[in-house]
Scaffold this active site. Structure first.
Site, mmCIF file in Angstrom:
data_model
loop_
_atom_site.group_PDB
_atom_site.id
_atom_site.type_symbol
_atom_site.label_atom_id
_atom_site.label_comp_id
_atom_site.label_asym_id
_atom_site.label_seq_id
_atom_site.Cartn_x
_atom_site.Cartn_y
_atom_site.Cartn_z
ATOM 1 N N ASP A 10 -60.019 8.044 8.743
ATOM 2 C CA ASP A 10 -59.443 6.715 8.695
ATOM 3 C C ASP A 10 -57.924 6.885 8.530
ATOM 4 O O ASP A 10 -57.470 7.908 8.025
ATOM 5 C CB ASP A 10 -60.056 5.964 7.500
ATOM 6 C CG ASP A 10 -59.347 4.687 7.213
ATOM 7 O OD1 ASP A 10 -59.215 3.860 8.145
ATOM 8 O OD2 ASP A 10 -58.913 4.486 6.058
ATOM 9 N N ASP A 12 -55.212 4.131 7.416
ATOM 10 C CA ASP A 12 -54.559 3.480 6.272
ATOM 11 C C ASP A 12 -55.344 3.689 4.973
ATOM 12 O O ASP A 12 -56.524 3.369 4.889
ATOM 13 C CB ASP A 12 -54.389 1.982 6.552
ATOM 14 C CG ASP A 12 -53.604 1.730 7.832
ATOM 15 O OD1 ASP A 12 -52.516 2.318 7.969
ATOM 16 O OD2 ASP A 12 -54.084 0.979 8.700
HETATM 17 MG MG LIG Z 1 -58.519 2.574 5.172
#
Ligand SMILES: [Mg+2]
Ligand SMILES: [Zn+2]
Length: 183
Positions: A10, A12
């Site tokens: 992932d 962010d």
């Molecule tokens: Mg995230």
């Protein structure tokens, strides 16, 4: 051709510091220990694939091009430390769009596995949200929660659901490389 193992990441809150709908490449800051951890994984032969929900595009907060510029800034920071990202997969849709790529749907991982010949069952997805782990599960890969970003929010759910919970990408790399212990 034998299939390759990947670590899906992932963006962010996992690979870079969570800023909330980041649209400015200048706001990109790698999470603690991200670079050395990814370097270890890459050296050990793992593909590194970024999979990111960017509903800010659908919400009109920023353009797809701005999102790509942020992703390029991430890739540039990593490249400066000798790390090449093997793929970047982005969902530009919103929660109500009914797409197949917005995590927790597994579409981004499935697309990457087709493009890059990835063995999903022996691959990992590291993220800071329940939706990352559910995307991993839906794709048949192993999920791992990192407590950076929004990670504390879903920590209890992840632990109860049997997913490993780690504090940093260094701990995640240790587990994947067989150096750490599954809790
Ligand atoms: Mg995230
Ligand atoms: Zn989508």
């Amino acid at each position: 051709m034998p299939k390759k193992r990947a670590v899906f990441l992932d963006r962010d809150g996992t690979l870079i510091v969570e800023r909330g709908y980041l649209s400015d490449p200048a706001g990109v800051e790698l999470e603690r220990l991200a670079a050395p951890s990814l370097a270890r994984l890459q050296k050990a032969g793992w593909l590194l694939v970024l999979v990111t929900n960017q509903s800010g595009i659908a919400r009109g907060y920023f353009s797809e091009q701005q999102a790509h510029r942020v992703n390029e800034a991430v890739a540039t920071l990593l490249a400066a430390q000798g790390i090449m990202i093997d793929g970047v997969y982005i969902c530009p849709h919103g929660p109500g769009d009914g797409c197949e790529c917005r995590k927790p749907a597994p579409g981004l991982l499935l697309n990457a596995s087709r493009d890059l010949n990835i063995d999903l069952v022996h691959s990992f997805m590291i993220g800071d949200k329940r939706s990352d782990l559910e995307a991993a599960c839906g794709a048949g890969a192993k999920g791992m929660l990192v407590t950076t970003g929004y990670g504390e929010t879903d920590r209890d759910w992840a632990a109860v659901s049997g997913y490993p919970v780690v504090e940093t990408l260094a701990d995640a790399a240790d587990l994947i490389l067989g150096l750490g212990r599954l809790r």
